[in-house]
Write a protein that holds these residues in place. Structure first.
Motif, PDB file in Angstrom:
ATOM      1  N   PRO A 120      -5.594  12.734  11.469  1.00  0.00           N
ATOM      2  CA  PRO A 120      -6.884  12.945  10.806  1.00  0.00           C
ATOM      3  C   PRO A 120      -6.852  14.134   9.847  1.00  0.00           C
ATOM      4  CG  PRO A 120      -7.097  12.820  13.209  1.00  0.00           C
ATOM      5  CD  PRO A 120      -5.657  13.027  12.899  1.00  0.00           C
ATOM      6  N   THR A 121      -7.624  14.014   8.776  1.00  0.00           N
ATOM      7  CA  THR A 121      -7.854  15.102   7.836  1.00  0.00           C
ATOM      8  C   THR A 121      -9.356  15.314   7.705  1.00  0.00           C
ATOM      9  OG1 THR A 121      -5.833  14.637   6.581  1.00  0.00           O
ATOM     10  CG2 THR A 121      -7.544  15.908   5.479  1.00  0.00           C
ATOM     11  N   VAL A 122      -9.808  16.490   8.070  1.00  0.00           N
ATOM     12  CA  VAL A 122     -11.235  16.837   8.010  1.00  0.00           C
ATOM     13  C   VAL A 122     -11.502  17.563   6.698  1.00  0.00           C
ATOM     14  CG1 VAL A 122     -13.105  18.120   9.104  1.00  0.00           C
ATOM     15  CG2 VAL A 122     -11.367  16.996  10.514  1.00  0.00           C
ATOM     16  N   ASP A 123     -12.500  17.109   5.977  1.00  0.00           N
ATOM     17  CA  ASP A 123     -12.854  17.692   4.673  1.00  0.00           C
ATOM     18  C   ASP A 123     -14.344  18.016   4.687  1.00  0.00           C
ATOM     19  OD1 ASP A 123     -13.095  18.491   2.081  1.00  0.00           O
ATOM     20  OD2 ASP A 123     -12.097  16.757   1.207  1.00  0.00           O
ATOM     21  N   PRO A 175     -20.976  38.379  -0.240  1.00  0.00           N
ATOM     22  CA  PRO A 175     -20.059  37.277   0.073  1.00  0.00           C
ATOM     23  C   PRO A 175     -20.221  36.796   1.512  1.00  0.00           C
ATOM     24  CG  PRO A 175     -18.879  39.359   0.063  1.00  0.00           C
ATOM     25  CD  PRO A 175     -20.264  39.662  -0.424  1.00  0.00           C
ATOM     26  N   ALA A 176     -19.758  35.578   1.754  1.00  0.00           N
ATOM     27  CA  ALA A 176     -19.821  34.997   3.097  1.00  0.00           C
ATOM     28  C   ALA A 176     -18.525  34.234   3.350  1.00  0.00           C
ATOM     29  CB  ALA A 176     -21.016  34.059   3.226  1.00  0.00           C
ATOM     30  N   THR A 177     -18.112  34.178   4.607  1.00  0.00           N
ATOM     31  CA  THR A 177     -16.908  33.455   5.007  1.00  0.00           C
ATOM     32  C   THR A 177     -17.312  32.277   5.873  1.00  0.00           C
ATOM     33  OG1 THR A 177     -15.577  35.482   4.960  1.00  0.00           O
ATOM     34  CG2 THR A 177     -14.687  33.606   6.179  1.00  0.00           C
ATOM     35  N   TRP A 178     -16.837  31.070   5.481  1.00  0.00           N
ATOM     36  CA  TRP A 178     -17.150  29.844   6.204  1.00  0.00           C
ATOM     37  C   TRP A 178     -15.894  29.328   6.880  1.00  0.00           C
ATOM     38  CZ3 TRP A 178     -22.031  27.527   6.493  1.00  0.00           C
ATOM     39  CH2 TRP A 178     -23.025  28.155   5.738  1.00  0.00           C
ATOM     40  N   ARG A 179     -16.084  28.645   7.991  1.00  0.00           N
ATOM     41  CA  ARG A 179     -14.940  28.177   8.769  1.00  0.00           C
ATOM     42  C   ARG A 179     -15.249  26.832   9.420  1.00  0.00           C
ATOM     43  NH1 ARG A 179     -10.412  30.508  11.269  1.00  0.00           N
ATOM     44  NH2 ARG A 179      -9.748  29.421  13.160  1.00  0.00           N
ATOM     45  N   VAL A 180     -14.227  25.967   9.492  1.00  0.00           N
ATOM     46  CA  VAL A 180     -14.327  24.697  10.185  1.00  0.00           C
ATOM     47  C   VAL A 180     -13.266  24.663  11.275  1.00  0.00           C
ATOM     48  CG1 VAL A 180     -12.809  23.495   8.545  1.00  0.00           C
ATOM     49  CG2 VAL A 180     -14.436  22.198   9.919  1.00  0.00           C
ATOM     50  N   SER A 233     -10.511  28.265   6.635  1.00  0.00           N
ATOM     51  CA  SER A 233     -11.504  29.320   6.457  1.00  0.00           C
ATOM     52  C   SER A 233     -11.433  29.801   5.009  1.00  0.00           C
ATOM     53  CB  SER A 233     -11.224  30.483   7.422  1.00  0.00           C
ATOM     54  OG  SER A 233     -12.151  31.526   7.227  1.00  0.00           O
ATOM     55  N   ARG A 234     -12.600  30.026   4.415  1.00  0.00           N
ATOM     56  CA  ARG A 234     -12.630  30.447   3.016  1.00  0.00           C
ATOM     57  C   ARG A 234     -13.780  31.432   2.804  1.00  0.00           C
ATOM     58  NH1 ARG A 234     -10.631  28.057  -1.685  1.00  0.00           N
ATOM     59  NH2 ARG A 234     -10.146  26.115  -0.586  1.00  0.00           N
ATOM     60  N   ALA A 235     -13.489  32.481   2.033  1.00  0.00           N
ATOM     61  CA  ALA A 235     -14.513  33.458   1.670  1.00  0.00           C
ATOM     62  C   ALA A 235     -15.140  33.058   0.349  1.00  0.00           C
ATOM     63  CB  ALA A 235     -13.910  34.854   1.566  1.00  0.00           C
ATOM     64  N   ALA A 236     -16.464  33.079   0.295  1.00  0.00           N
ATOM     65  CA  ALA A 236     -17.211  32.701  -0.906  1.00  0.00           C
ATOM     66  C   ALA A 236     -17.900  33.930  -1.483  1.00  0.00           C
ATOM     67  CB  ALA A 236     -18.241  31.625  -0.577  1.00  0.00           C
ATOM     68  N   ALA A 237     -17.657  34.186  -2.743  1.00  0.00           N
ATOM     69  CA  ALA A 237     -18.331  35.295  -3.410  1.00  0.00           C
ATOM     70  C   ALA A 237     -19.818  34.992  -3.566  1.00  0.00           C
ATOM     71  CB  ALA A 237     -17.690  35.550  -4.770  1.00  0.00           C
ATOM     72  N   LYS A 238     -20.559  36.011  -3.932  1.00  0.00           N
ATOM     73  CA  LYS A 238     -22.007  35.851  -4.048  1.00  0.00           C
ATOM     74  C   LYS A 238     -22.376  34.801  -5.094  1.00  0.00           C
ATOM     75  CE  LYS A 238     -26.228  38.404  -5.183  1.00  0.00           C
ATOM     76  NZ  LYS A 238     -26.818  39.714  -5.592  1.00  0.00           N
ATOM     77  N   ALA A 266     -21.039  28.607  -5.753  1.00  0.00           N
ATOM     78  CA  ALA A 266     -22.060  27.591  -5.465  1.00  0.00           C
ATOM     79  C   ALA A 266     -21.668  26.706  -4.288  1.00  0.00           C
ATOM     80  CB  ALA A 266     -22.313  26.738  -6.697  1.00  0.00           C
ATOM     81  N   THR A 267     -20.388  26.352  -4.175  1.00  0.00           N
ATOM     82  CA  THR A 267     -19.929  25.462  -3.105  1.00  0.00           C
ATOM     83  C   THR A 267     -18.637  25.995  -2.501  1.00  0.00           C
ATOM     84  OG1 THR A 267     -18.678  24.054  -4.634  1.00  0.00           O
ATOM     85  CG2 THR A 267     -20.963  23.410  -4.134  1.00  0.00           C
ATOM     86  N   VAL A 268     -18.415  25.631  -1.248  1.00  0.00           N
ATOM     87  CA  VAL A 268     -17.199  26.001  -0.535  1.00  0.00           C
ATOM     88  C   VAL A 268     -16.611  24.737   0.065  1.00  0.00           C
ATOM     89  CG1 VAL A 268     -16.229  27.323   1.377  1.00  0.00           C
ATOM     90  CG2 VAL A 268     -18.053  28.308  -0.003  1.00  0.00           C
ATOM     91  N   ARG A 269     -15.321  24.516  -0.150  1.00  0.00           N
ATOM     92  CA  ARG A 269     -14.650  23.347   0.415  1.00  0.00           C
ATOM     93  C   ARG A 269     -13.616  23.799   1.438  1.00  0.00           C
ATOM     94  NH1 ARG A 269     -11.496  18.409  -2.754  1.00  0.00           N
ATOM     95  NH2 ARG A 269     -11.012  17.195  -0.861  1.00  0.00           N
ATOM     96  N   LEU A 270     -13.673  23.173   2.612  1.00  0.00           N
ATOM     97  CA  LEU A 270     -12.760  23.495   3.713  1.00  0.00           C
ATOM     98  C   LEU A 270     -12.012  22.226   4.125  1.00  0.00           C
ATOM     99  CD1 LEU A 270     -15.306  25.567   5.821  1.00  0.00           C
ATOM    100  CD2 LEU A 270     -13.598  26.474   4.252  1.00  0.00           C
ATOM    101  N   THR A 271     -10.734  22.375   4.472  1.00  0.00           N
ATOM    102  CA  THR A 271      -9.904  21.233   4.842  1.00  0.00           C
ATOM    103  C   THR A 271      -9.042  21.595   6.038  1.00  0.00           C
ATOM    104  OG1 THR A 271      -9.792  20.568   2.526  1.00  0.00           O
ATOM    105  CG2 THR A 271      -8.225  19.540   4.025  1.00  0.00           C
ATOM    106  N   CYS A 272      -8.900  20.650   6.954  1.00  0.00           N
ATOM    107  CA  CYS A 272      -8.041  20.831   8.119  1.00  0.00           C
ATOM    108  C   CYS A 272      -7.285  19.536   8.375  1.00  0.00           C
ATOM    109  CB  CYS A 272      -8.858  21.220   9.359  1.00  0.00           C
ATOM    110  SG  CYS A 272      -7.872  21.384  10.869  1.00  0.00           S
ATOM    111  N   VAL A 273      -5.966  19.571   8.234  1.00  0.00           N
ATOM    112  CA  VAL A 273      -5.115  18.417   8.511  1.00  0.00           C
ATOM    113  C   VAL A 273      -4.536  18.591   9.911  1.00  0.00           C
ATOM    114  CG1 VAL A 273      -3.126  17.059   7.784  1.00  0.00           C
ATOM    115  CG2 VAL A 273      -4.547  18.204   6.073  1.00  0.00           C
ATOM    116  N   LEU A 274      -4.941  17.722  10.831  1.00  0.00           N
ATOM    117  CA  LEU A 274      -4.504  17.822  12.216  1.00  0.00           C
ATOM    118  C   LEU A 274      -3.108  17.230  12.399  1.00  0.00           C
ATOM    119  CD1 LEU A 274      -7.794  16.774  14.030  1.00  0.00           C
ATOM    120  CD2 LEU A 274      -6.932  19.074  13.676  1.00  0.00           C
ATOM    121  N   ARG A 275      -2.524  17.499  13.547  1.00  0.00           N
ATOM    122  CA  ARG A 275      -1.253  16.884  13.902  1.00  0.00           C
ATOM    123  C   ARG A 275      -1.479  15.413  14.277  1.00  0.00           C
ATOM    124  NH1 ARG A 275       0.385  20.674  18.697  1.00  0.00           N
ATOM    125  NH2 ARG A 275      -1.866  20.437  19.020  1.00  0.00           N
ATOM    126  N   PRO A 276      -0.452  14.574  14.136  1.00  0.00           N
ATOM    127  CA  PRO A 276      -0.615  13.167  14.528  1.00  0.00           C
ATOM    128  C   PRO A 276      -0.946  13.034  16.011  1.00  0.00           C
ATOM    129  CG  PRO A 276       1.338  13.440  13.165  1.00  0.00           C
ATOM    130  CD  PRO A 276       0.855  14.823  13.486  1.00  0.00           C
TER     131      PRO A 276
END
Length: 278
Positions: A87-90, A104-109, A127-132, A135-145
């Motif tokens: 699975p790949t979570v987006d 700024p704010a830091t978002w995490r999945v 995890s990604r830090a967003a400056a003030k 407008a949008t933050v994109r996070l991605t997590c590719v899991l193991r099979p």
């Protein structure tokens, strides 16, 4: 001439055997959620998210889940993952207007399996830090099979339910409670026999699964069990079949044909033992 024809026939037979297995072994593209003729509404997922593991909103890979919440909330979704899938979570977060934010704010999945063990990401921006001004933050997590079975001490991903948690882990106190919008999607890759194992779970890791007696009572009453309700669209796999069996059988047949061909070639080169005539 006959020897050449026999070897050519053996090569064609081997290609025919390996042909059906090749797409499964080489597939490396996300599984489509719908065919061209299907209703596009099937890609729509839940429009709300849960706030705990127990209230997580369920959706299927290929669907798009959305939610509106306040900054500082924990959002939870749950989706099924079966044996051989990766699975790949987006996740995409649309932040409040920059004029309303104070820094700024830091978002995490994070992703957890059915036993609520946090699963590490093979790669991706978890995890990604967003400056003030962002407008949008994109996070991605590719899991193991996902594997069919694993040792008790291992944290390998197993078939069952997988929870996604999205939240802001760092932000100014003044920004708590501001509205934001989240969009979440999951795609899966079929890794096939490359990650197959010989064992299999008795049942997928689905929280809320009932005992055999209660499951039998649900079956008589026509109610789906927790495992059935959380299953993928095509149901859970048995866990024992993979394209590895095709490759193993084809390799054995090709080895036998190669042995026969070698024997025919060497036998044809022997000198004749007919005694000379007087």
């Amino acid at each position: 001439m006959r020897t050449v024809r026999a070897l050519a026939a053996a090569a064609l037979a081997g290609a025919a055997l390996l042909g059906p297995a090749s797409p499964a072994a080489l597939a490396d593209s996300p599984s489509p959620s719908t065919s061209p003729g299907e209703d596009s509404r099937s890609t729509a997922g839940p429009t709300e998210a849960g706030t705990t593991f127990r209230t997580a909103a369920r959706f299927l890979p290929g669907q798009q889940a959305t939610a509106q919440a306040a900054t500082g909330d924990y959002l939870y979704w749950v989706f099924p993952a079966d044996t051989g899938q990766r699975p790949t979570v987006d996740a995409t977060v649309t932040l409040p207007d920059a004029a309303l934010r104070h820094g700024p704010a830091t978002w995490r999945v994070d992703v957890y399996d059915g036993l609520r063990r946090r699963q590490p990401c093979m790669y991706g921006t978890q995890s990604r830090a967003a400056a003030k001004e962002t407008a949008t933050v994109r996070l991605t997590c590719v899991l193991r099979p996902v594997r069919a079975s694993a040792d008790a001490w291992s944290d390998d991903p197993l078939p069952g339910s997988y929870y996604v948690r999205l939240t802001a882990v760092s932000l100014p106190d003044e920004d708590l409670g501001q509205p934001f919008t989240a969009r979440l999607g999951v795609t899966t890759l079929d890794k096939g026999g490359a990650y197959a194992t010989d064992g299999a779970l008795a049942a997928p890791l689905v929280p809320g699964a009932k005992t055999a007696d209660l499951a039998e009572a649900d079956e008589k009453a026509g109610r789906p069990s927790a495992v059935e309700a959380a299953a993928p669209e095509d149901g859970w796999s048995s866990g024992w079949w993979s394209d590895r069996w095709l490759w193993t059988a084809a390799g054995g047949i090709l080895a036998a044909l190669a042995g026969i061909g070698g024997y025919v070639l060497t036998r044809g080169g022997r000198p004749s033992r007919v005694p000379p005539t007087a």
